[in-house]
Structures are given as C-alpha cells and as structure tokens.
Design an enzyme around this catalytic site. Structure first.
Site, PDB file in Angstrom:
ATOM      1  CB  VAL A 102       2.712  -0.143   4.053  1.00 26.16           C
ATOM      2  CG1 VAL A 102       2.815  -1.332   5.011  1.00 26.16           C
ATOM      3  CG2 VAL A 102       2.354   1.121   4.824  1.00 26.16           C
TER       4      VAL A 102
ATOM      5  CG  ASP B 258      -6.959   9.489  11.780  1.00 28.04           C
ATOM      6  OD1 ASP B 258      -8.106   9.847  11.426  1.00 28.04           O
ATOM      7  OD2 ASP B 258      -6.044   9.259  10.969  1.00 28.04           O
TER       8      ASP B 258
ATOM      9  N   GLY C  35       0.398   5.648   0.708  1.00 23.76           N
ATOM     10  CA  GLY C  35      -0.439   6.717   1.233  1.00 23.76           C
ATOM     11  C   GLY C  35       0.311   8.026   1.177  1.00 23.76           C
ATOM     12  N   GLY C  36      -0.318   9.058   1.746  1.00 26.42           N
ATOM     13  CA  GLY C  36       0.272  10.381   1.678  1.00 26.42           C
ATOM     14  C   GLY C  36       1.599  10.485   2.401  1.00 26.42           C
ATOM     15  CG  MET C  37       1.997  10.844   6.342  1.00 22.12           C
ATOM     16  SD  MET C  37       1.818  10.724   8.124  1.00 22.12           S
ATOM     17  CE  MET C  37       3.529  10.798   8.656  1.00 22.12           C
TER      18      MET C  37
ATOM     19  N   GLY D  14       0.816  -1.214   0.000  1.00 27.54           N
ATOM     20  CA  GLY D  14       0.000   0.000   0.000  1.00 27.54           C
ATOM     21  C   GLY D  14       0.844   1.257   0.000  1.00 27.54           C
TER      22      GLY D  14
ATOM     23  CE  LYS E 262       2.984   4.752   8.014  1.00 22.09           C
ATOM     24  NZ  LYS E 262       1.973   5.027   9.080  1.00 22.09           N
TER      25      LYS E 262
END
Length: 456
Positions: free
Chosen positions: A153, A262, A148-150, A146, A168
């Site tokens: 992974v 969150d 994501g914005g940060m 995966g 990550k």
C-alpha cells in the site's frame, strides 16, 4: 540485482561485495507488521542472527505463534541465508513456506508467526522502494505505507483530481493467480457498492502492465491495531466512540446484504477527524436475499477474531461480524486477544470450544456494563449475541457517560495469562441434546411396546 514489489528487475544500491569487512553494515530487517512494528534490525557482515521468543534472540517476539528459536539469518559475503529452526508453525518467505534453508533477496518478506519483516538495503527508508517516485495509471506514488501478504500500500496523488489516495498494489507473486486477482477485484467492487461515512470508499481499480491496483480513500492516522501497539490498549472513553463508528458501518453493510467476515483492529482505520472506517472487503460475503451464506470457498478470517460458526465452516450470517466486533473490542480494551495458542488451528479451536475469560477479570478498569456488552457479542451461539449491528449501537448509546467513569491506569496492569477452564462446547451440547432426545424416544417406544404385550 533484486526483484522489486512491482515485478520489475532493477539495479539496487546494494550488490554482493566480496571485499566487505566483518561487522560492516550491509542491510536491515524492517518489521512491517506485529507488536514490534517499525523496529529495525541492522545486519552486519559475517554474523548470524536468531529470531524468536527467547530473550537472547537478536529480535525477541512476544507472539505465542513464534517458537523460542524460530529462524536465523546468516550474512556472508554480502549475501543472506534464511534458515527455519524446526519452528512449530513454520516460516514463510513471500507467502510460501520454506523448508530448512533459502537465500534472501532485498525486498523479500519473511513471516514469523504474526510478525512480517522486509529485507531492505542499509540506506533504504522503510517508506521508499518499490513504486515510490513513479507514475502509474495517473497516480504519482509518494511513499510506501505498508506491506502485507497480498500486496503493498502506497500513499499516492491522483493527478486528475489532485487528491491523496491509498494505492494498493497486488503482490507480483500473486498476479498470476486468478483466484487472488478475483478476490482483489471483488474487494474493489464490494467496497464501491458501500457508500457510508464509516466504510472506506473504493475510488478506482485497474491494471497497468503487470500491475494490478486499487485506489481507496486515504486514512491518514493508521489503524486501531496501530494505536493498540503504540499505547498497549485503548481507554474506554476513547474506545466507545470507535466501536459506535464500526457498528454504524456494519449496520449499513447489513442493510446491503454484505457480511465482512474479517472485522479486526487492523481493518478499522482512522481518518484525521478520528472517525473509524472499515476497510478490506476482499473476503466479504454477499447474501443476495438469502438468510445465510455458505462458506463454499473454504474458511476465511483471522484466527484471533473469527466467530465459532465461521471457524467451524458452517453457514454464516451477519452475526459473525458482531462476534468479531466483540473480539476487537476485547483487544482494544484489555490489550490482549480473546484467546492465545501455539498455532492458528489451536486458537480457532478455542473460539469454537472454550469460553473466554470475562473481560471484567482481564481488564478490571473497564466499566461493568461495557464489559457485559462485549461479552454478549462474544457468545458462542449466534442467537445469544446481539442480533444486528443496530442492536450493538443502541447498547453502546445506552451506556451514556459510564464509559468514561472507570479508572484509567497510566500503565497496563498485570493480568492473568491463563485462560478460563473450558466449558462444554457448543457441539458437545448439541450431541448431549440429541442423546437426550434419542433416550426419550427410546423410552416412549419401550413403554408403547410394554402396553401392547402386557395382557389387560
């Protein structure tokens, strides 16, 4: 040449080709996140592709944050040009909002509303690329699971202990940002302090060269959000044990003075025994003996799941996680979020000011007591919710077998898309109460004045 996710410039299997014929496949857009996750759009030479909510688009999104014609991708001589089509909420490339037209490189990420896409070579597997095949800090990188914005992974093997972990890696575009590095490290430290069966364990954190990494317990069965996207919703008899797992994890976090901030289906992961574990402690708040937490760094959280007081920037406590758990349960059971809107600001504003449609109306197949439990979690005023995660767990346990008795339709029923008429907001009620108090004080003052000036 392209810039890969770990900050190294490498020779790609693709390069601009002047002689590419029209209709030749040159690359693809792969959806990493969103309702269409896993879908690919093949890009051919000499064509223009429009993405948005319009059914005539090459990729059609149901996301209300996406404009009807949001963005276009033009392929010309093996090169890619992305153009924002005056969208309401903007288009982002590698986390930065674009204005009009920008070139795209292989490996770039494009964010359209709640959908995240990667530009990949035509022969690149979605699980390949980046660090796959390399050894980093004693971890053999096996596949990409995966982005994501940060960061990205990976599934990796920790060679020293011969175990599979989630590896990550912080995005290279953020590696220079001290605040993001701080948040990345804080996530590892926060998770490492929490040792509980329903919280994913942080195993290692470090840096090798320009790569910042975090190794965590690997969750083989994906997230609850993945389940919802695949199945439309989650049946009550399956949802209740999942919610109990989350409540147990939150109860332990509460005992350690930690507010997650969150909680959402994306951050609730499943292992091979179907146990739910909470992940992503990157924005967790630490009470440190205080009753409430001041959001001095700004408002963080996900618009669809954020508590009213959190969205308003007020001081918060553990009850924001209870609200977010309720919002997650609403999504799990009904297949839709509590509120919808055309921007993140609009959605957050609805959490503050509007009452949601009762879950019983949106998902009539869910037993009434379970609906009532969810709606109690979603009360606007923190004191009207369950006060602790332990209270939520007890309420779930009291449901007994009722959660399995509701009808289980084989497909999603048509539910009303309109939202409930807004009731008086919590701030309007506060202003009203203040006005009443001022009026009472003024009336008393006038009465005292009259008693003083009227002769006896």
């Amino acid at each position: 040449m392209y810039y890969n996710p770990v900050g190294n410039t490498v020779m790609a299997s693709w390069a601009p080709r002047e002689s590419v014929g029209k209709d030749a496949l040159v690359a693809k857009l792969y959806i990493e996140r969103g309702p269409l996750r896993g879908k690919e759009l093949e890009l051919e030479e000499g064509r223009v592709y429009t993405l948005g909510r319009d059914p005539n688009c090459a990729l059609t999104f149901s996301d209300s944050l996406t404009s009807r014609q949001h963005v276009s991708v033009r392929v010309s001589k093996g090169r890619f040009v992305l153009r924002d089509l005056n969208s309401r909420n903007g288009t982002f490339v590698n986390g930065q909002q674009i204005h009009k037209t920008v070139p795209l490189k292989l490996g770039d990420q494009v964010e359209v509303g709640e959908t995240l896409l990667s530009l990949l070579a035509d022969d690149e597997r979605p699980t390949a690329g980046g660090l796959v095949g390399r050894e980093v800090a004693g971890y053999q990188i096996l596949e990409r699971v995966g982005r994501g914005g940060m960061g990205t992974v990976y599934r990796a093997k920790q060679l020293s202990l011969d175990r599979i972990v989630a590896f990550k890696v912080l995005s290279p575009s953020l590696a220079w940002d001290k605040e993001f590095i701080h948040r990345f490290t804080r996530e590892a430290r926060a998770a490492a302090k929490l040792v509980h069966p329903n919280i994913a364990r942080a195993l290692d954190v470090g840096k090798e060269g320009t790569i910042y990494y975090l190794a965590m317990e690997y969750m083989a069965c994906g997230s609850i959000e993945d389940k919802i996207e695949a199945e439309g919703r989650i049946a009550p008899d399956r949802a209740v044990p999942m919610l109990m797992d989350v409540a147990r994890g939150l109860g332990y976090a509460e005992s350690q003075g930690v507010i997650h901030r969150d909680i959402k289906p994306e951050n609730l992961m499943l292992d091979e025994q179907d146990t739910v574990k909470i992940v992503d402690m990157g924005i967790a708040g630490q009470l440190d003996g205080r009753r409430t937490f001041a959001q001095t760094e700004g408002v963080f959280g996900s618009p669809h799941y954020i508590a009213p007081e959190q969205a308003a920037g007020e001081r918060i406590d553990n009850r924001v996680d209870i609200y977010s758990l309720g919002a997650s349960a609403y999504r799990m059971l009904s297949g839709r979020t509590v509120f919808m809107g055309e921007s993140q600001t609009e959605i957050m504003g609805k959490h503050v000011n509007e009452e949601p449609q009762p879950l019983r109306r949106v998902a009539p197949w869910v037993p009434k007591r379970l609906c009532d439990l969810v709606m109690t979690c979603l009360e606007k005023e923190p004191e009207d919710r369950y006060q602790t995660a332990g209270d939520v767990l007890e309420a779930l346990e009291r449901l007994g077998g009722e959660s399995a008795t509701g009808p289980r339709p084989t497909s999603l029923r048509r539910v009303p898309t309109g939202e409930a008429k807004p009731k008086r907001s919590r701030y309007e009620r506060q202003r009203r109460n203040k006005l009443i108090l001022v009026g009472v004080i003024a009336a008393l003052a006038i009465l005292v004045l009259l008693l003083l000036i009227i002769p006896h």
